[in-house]
Design a protein around this motif. Structure first.
Motif, short mmCIF file in Angstrom:
data_model
loop_
_atom_site.label_atom_id
_atom_site.label_comp_id
_atom_site.label_asym_id
_atom_site.label_seq_id
_atom_site.Cartn_x
_atom_site.Cartn_y
_atom_site.Cartn_z
N UNK A 1 -7.84 -50.33 -19.01
CA UNK A 1 -8.84 -49.36 -18.62
C UNK A 1 -8.87 -49.22 -17.10
N UNK A 2 -8.93 -47.99 -16.65
CA UNK A 2 -8.97 -47.73 -15.22
C UNK A 2 -10.39 -47.28 -14.83
N UNK A 3 -10.91 -47.85 -13.78
CA UNK A 3 -12.24 -47.46 -13.30
C UNK A 3 -12.08 -46.87 -11.90
N UNK A 4 -12.51 -45.64 -11.75
CA UNK A 4 -12.57 -45.03 -10.42
C UNK A 4 -14.00 -45.17 -9.93
N UNK A 5 -14.16 -45.76 -8.78
CA UNK A 5 -15.50 -46.08 -8.33
C UNK A 5 -15.70 -45.75 -6.86
N UNK A 6 -16.77 -45.03 -6.59
CA UNK A 6 -17.13 -44.80 -5.19
C UNK A 6 -18.42 -45.50 -4.82
N UNK A 7 -19.00 -46.20 -5.79
CA UNK A 7 -20.28 -46.86 -5.55
C UNK A 7 -20.02 -48.27 -5.02
N UNK A 8 -21.07 -48.93 -4.52
CA UNK A 8 -20.90 -50.34 -4.19
C UNK A 8 -20.41 -51.10 -5.43
N UNK A 9 -19.65 -52.14 -5.19
CA UNK A 9 -19.02 -52.85 -6.29
C UNK A 9 -20.01 -53.27 -7.38
N UNK A 10 -21.22 -53.68 -6.99
CA UNK A 10 -22.15 -54.25 -7.96
C UNK A 10 -22.82 -53.21 -8.85
N UNK A 11 -22.48 -51.96 -8.74
CA UNK A 11 -23.17 -50.98 -9.56
C UNK A 11 -22.89 -51.21 -11.04
N UNK A 12 -21.83 -51.90 -11.36
CA UNK A 12 -21.53 -52.16 -12.77
C UNK A 12 -22.25 -53.40 -13.29
N UNK A 13 -23.12 -53.94 -12.48
CA UNK A 13 -23.84 -55.16 -12.86
C UNK A 13 -25.33 -54.89 -12.89
N UNK A 14 -26.02 -55.62 -13.76
CA UNK A 14 -27.47 -55.76 -13.59
C UNK A 14 -27.70 -57.25 -13.32
N UNK A 15 -28.15 -57.54 -12.12
CA UNK A 15 -28.23 -58.91 -11.63
C UNK A 15 -26.86 -59.57 -11.83
N UNK A 16 -26.74 -60.63 -12.62
CA UNK A 16 -25.41 -61.26 -12.77
C UNK A 16 -24.68 -60.78 -14.01
N UNK A 17 -25.23 -59.84 -14.71
CA UNK A 17 -24.64 -59.38 -15.97
C UNK A 17 -23.75 -58.17 -15.72
N UNK A 18 -22.46 -58.31 -16.04
CA UNK A 18 -21.56 -57.17 -15.93
C UNK A 18 -21.81 -56.26 -17.12
#
Lengths: 515, 395
Positions: free
Chosen positions: B1-18
């Motif tokens: 899977x390819x993820x294109x991201x322009x957001x800060x890296x942690x946007x795919x997380x809620x606290x420590x949960x990916x």
């Protein structure tokens, strides 16, 4: 890895060569100091000091004659200390015949660290591997032994029993081992196989040659022995070169190399892109007048489209080494190329495969891995001494061509396998950067504005695809290895993109931080 | 899977949960220079950091990654990479929104044209490709909106009352053909409707009322929204949402629709995005309904499906919303003390150190300094808490 026990056997030469000999002449088994490096050996070199005897035993009775001798064989003659122990008329008939290397247990990894081969012998059942090395060269500096055979034996078998097995195999490969002109073969004749290391700054090739020569076989260049009697060579040549532009199949260069007699050797090297292997051919001793090279090419090679490149001189110092584990011979060739007229200089180390000792286990498959190992050792050797050095495949052709097109000092630099220390240092280059790192490498201390970072396995077969499709559009000016393990990939990528080595400042910053 | 991201890296997380189904996918991440400091190399082994301003560079590395890593899915949930991801899906025949489908979610002119064709009331609009086009707009109808056709987060939205004001904007921005439109200003209340779909079926949809219209963000302003659990406006918006998504061909993923309820009592479509609502809206739905719209989008675009809890549609659930504060370079220290959270109904707080990073002023409609997720027993109780929080925050 367990130490390897070694037993030197000295006896009458008639036991090895086809000549009359006395059956009652002494036959001596001399246990030597164990080889702590372990691993198997294609060739083994014993300097006089290496023949120091733990004890001297007479065969077949195994009667102890002496113990604790500082030398038993001194280059081309028996050491005086041993000679004094033997009856007067016998000693002159004796010489080193063989060396037994006895491997006991713990050999599963087979000496990979210093180029040794895996033996594949399972010793869980208690079998002992014996390498039978026959004496193949004597020089004042020492005696060389070549492996003629391997056999297994019960570890409880006495030395006398082992000798019986050894004698049955002693004639193996004798046609090669007994004649100096038959001892070696050359794989891939007509193809040059070599790696290169570009040197920055005003590094003295001679200084490096002497340093490297001293280090052969030591902790920094393990698994290597000198080319006995030919440890160092010095050369100087004057070369007039032409780039071959067409036909594509013959792209590369042709050159006229002056000889002392006022004649020329003609060399042709064919390579469209730079790399490890390049076909080459020679014509020797040609009576050509300087200034008539064009005419020669028109007459002999009318189908070639060429362009003249600047002439150059080449001072070259070779440190010649044998790989003890594989039996291959390599030249570590340090040279300084100076363009006639402009005075531009290129310094480099070339590690070139030359030939192989014919021995039990000889394989061309080990040439390239051993060449890679030695190249890595030399690169680390240079970095430890603060020498700005980068592995490349950058040829003299490219250098001569590039003298016509000076580099920019502001282009993008790609650094492979960068770590935070190197990244911090590289920012001082004040140039756009690209980092290529192994998958899983933390980015935390690498990230910087306008610095591209790519996680890609640069050891994988797919890496050239990445270079072509991702790095090429970024138009890097140079690709620099930030570690020894990335040196080969950086060199290949540079060759793929036709890039010249990085400038000295870049090399020094990256090497300095990485080491 | 390819993820294109322009957001800060942690946007795919809620606290420590990916939020990615990381145990089922092997991600290749292409991300931008900034904010990779919290990158987790154990989960994201294959990470490429490059300049998203150079689309050719992003495409080169994306194509290489797709072909080398055998990519089967592409995630591009941030507004500015939606089209790039869609174009790559089309190029490689991969599932998910293709370029043509994604274009109507990005180009506000094409979007309104398609939605209007389905019978939905949209603001009067006209594409403007030049200053001459701008001058041909009928400026006698009062206030208008000059808007970037491909803008995001209300970054490129300007309210103007005259041609002269519009020309000032035009000269500052210097847009090229195809980049701008002018549309009718709609007065009234704004709502958003966030949804999760799979196979064209809406699995979850919820309506919220904006307490500050997104385009009205300003230094020191208070933004936010709250869930609307009943009433004819909610029902109508849910129906409009389904119609719009069906019309635009959305199949799977999360969406964020904005709509006006004008002073005449009509619903007027504003715009819709084929990605989850940003700026903390996902937290409203997770806290209120157990549905994380961002996680849902990541799962669905990964091809892993997403299960919506049964209780997600329960109208008796508490009202949930967001109270958010834009930075103000002229203001002193502000905030709510954590010991006050329980009394004020605050269940989550997040501060953003990058808010107003350029000059202290907010840059877009989601550039909050602090945001609070607030729950209340009723709509009225929520609004009362909103006012108290706003008062205490600046005190």
């Amino acid at each position: 890895m367990s130490p390897v026990q070694r037993v030197l056997v000295i006896g009458e030469l008639g036991r090895q060569y086809a000549m009359a000999h006395r059956q009652d002449a002494p036959l001596l088994a001399i246990p030597l100091q164990a080889d702590d490096g372990g691993g198997q050996r294609a060739v083994e070199f014993l300097r006089p000091a290496d023949t120091a005897a733990v004890e001297v035993l007479a065969l077949p009775t195994l009667t102890r004659i002496a113990s604790g001798l500082a030398q038993t064989w001194a280059g081309t003659a028996m050491a005086a200390a041993l000679r004094a122990l033997l009856p007067g008329g016998d000693t002159a008939r004796l010489g080193p015949l063989m060396l037994l290397r006895l491997h006991d247990g713990g050999q599963r990894d087979g000496g990979q660290r210093d180029g040794g081969q895996r033996d594949g012998v399972q010793r869980d059942g208690g079998q002992r591997l014996v390498e039978l090395m026959m004496c193949s060269r004597l020089r004042a500096a020492g005696a060389l032994f070549t492996r003629a055979a391997r056999f297994t034996a019960d570890p409880s078998a006495s030395l006398d029993v082992l000798m019986g097995q050894a004698w049955r195999l002693a004639k193996s490969l004798q046609d090669n081992i007994l004649s100096e002109n038959e001892v070696c073969t050359h794989f891939e004749s007509g193809t040059e196989i070599e790696t290169k290391i570009a040197l920055g700054g005003d590094t003295s090739p001679w200084s490096l040659a002497t340093l490297l020569s001293e280090a052969v076989g030591g902790a920094e260049l393990p698994g290597l022995i000198p080319d006995v009697g030919n440890e160092m060579q010095r050369w100087q040549t004057r070369q007039h070169s032409y780039e071959v532009l067409a036909p594509a199949a013959e792209a590369g260069y042709v050159a006229f190399i002056a000889s002392a007699a006022g004649r020329y050797s003609f060399k042709q090297k064919r390579f469209a892109t730079e790399g490890l292997r390049r076909p080459e051919s020679f014509r020797l001793d040609l009576p050509i007048d300087e200034g008539h090279f064009d005419r020669y090419l028109e007459k002999e090679f009318p189908h070639l489209e060429t362009r003249r490149l600047p002439s150059h001189t080449r001072a070259k110092f070779d440190v010649n080494v044998e790989s003890a584990g594989t039996g291959h011979f390599f030249g570590i060739e340090i040279d300084e190329v100076t363009v006639v007229g402009s005075g531009e200089v290129m310094r480099q180390v070339e590690i070139e495969y030359h030939r192989s000792w014919i021995h039990d286990g000889l394989s061309p498959d080990t040439i390239e891995p051993e060449l890679e190992r030695i190249t890595g050792l030399i690169l680390a050797f240079l970095h430890r001494r603060g020498v700005a050095a980068q592995r490349t495949y950058y040829s003299k052709l490219s250098f001569l061509r590039d003298t016509l097109d000076p580099p920019s000092a502001t282009g993008r630099i790609a650094i492979m396998d960068v770590d935070p220390t190197t990244a911090a240092a590289a920012r001082g280059l004040d140039r756009p950067l690209v980092y290529v790192i192994m998958p899983g490498t933390p980015l935390e201390h690498l990230s910087a504005r306008h610095t591209n970072i790519y996680s890609v396995d640069f050891t994988s077969p797919g890496f050239p695809g990445f270079v072509d499709r991702v790095l090429r559009p970024l138009a890097p000016q140079a690709i620099v290895a930030g570690s020894i393990r990335s040196a080969r990939a950086a060199a290949l990528a540079s060759a793929q993109l036709g890039l010249r080595p990085p400038d000295t400042a870049t090399m020094a910053i990256v090497n300095g931080a990485a080491s | 899977m390819l993820i294109l991201n322009q957001m800060p890296f942690r946007w795919m997380y809620h606290e420590d949960r990916c939020l990615l189904p990381i145990d089922r996918v092997d991600p290749v991440l292409i991300t931008r220079f900034h904010n990779v400091g919290e990158h987790d190399p154990s989960l994201f082994q294959h990470t490429m950091v490059c300049d998203f301003a150079d689309e050719a560079q992003v495409l080169a590395v994306a194509r290489w990654a797709i072909e080398t890593h055998g990519i089967r899915r592409i995630i591009g949930l941030e507004e500015r990479v939606v089209l790039t991801a869609a174009a790559l899906r089309t190029e490689y025949g991969l599932p998910g929104l293709g370029h043509a489908e994604a274009l109507v979610f990005r180009d506000k002119v094409a979007m309104k044209r398609a939605v209007a064709a389905a019978g939905v009331r949209v603001p009067a609009y006209v594409a403007v490709d030049s200053i001459e086009d701008l001058r041909r707009v009928d400026w006698s109808r009062g206030r208008a909106v000059v808007k970037g056709r491909f803008g995001a987060g209300s970054e490129d939205v300007f309210f103007v009352d005259s041609l002269a004001a519009a020309e000032v904007i035009w000269r500052q921005r210097r847009p090229g053909p195809g980049e701008y439109e002018v549309e009718e200003f709609i007065d009234g209340t704004m709502y958003h409707c966030d949804a999760v779909l799979d196979g064209g079926q809406v699995l979850f949809a919820q309506v919220c009322e904006y307490l500050l219209r997104p385009g009205d963000f300003a230094p020191g302003a208070t933004g936010g929204s709250l869930t609307i659990h009943s009433g004819p406006v909610r029902t109508a918006i849910l129906a409009l949402n389904e119609l719009v998504l069906r019309t635009l061909g959305m199949q799977s993923g999360a969406t964020h629709l904005e709509v006006f309820h004008n002073t005449a009592g009509e619903l007027v479509f504003c715009e819709v995005a084929c990605r989850p609502g940003g700026a903390g809206l996902d937290r409203i739905y997770e806290c209120g309904f157990g549905v994380n719209t961002l996680a849902a989008a990541l799962h669905l675009e990964s091809g892993q499906g997403y299960r919506v809890p049964h209780c997600a549609d329960d109208p008796t659930r508490p009202v949930v919303g967001i109270v958010a504060f834009f930075p103000d370079p002229a203001a002193g220290p502000a905030g709510i003390a954590p010991e006050r959270f329980a009394e004020l109904g605050i269940v989550e707080h997040k501060s953003n150190k990058w808010a107003g990073v350029v000059d202290g002023n907010p840059r877009h409609g989601g550039d909050y300094r602090d945001r609070y997720i607030v729950v209340a027993e009723s709509d009225a109780a929520y609004r009362e808490r909103f006012a108290r929080i706003e008062k205490e925050y600046w005190r």
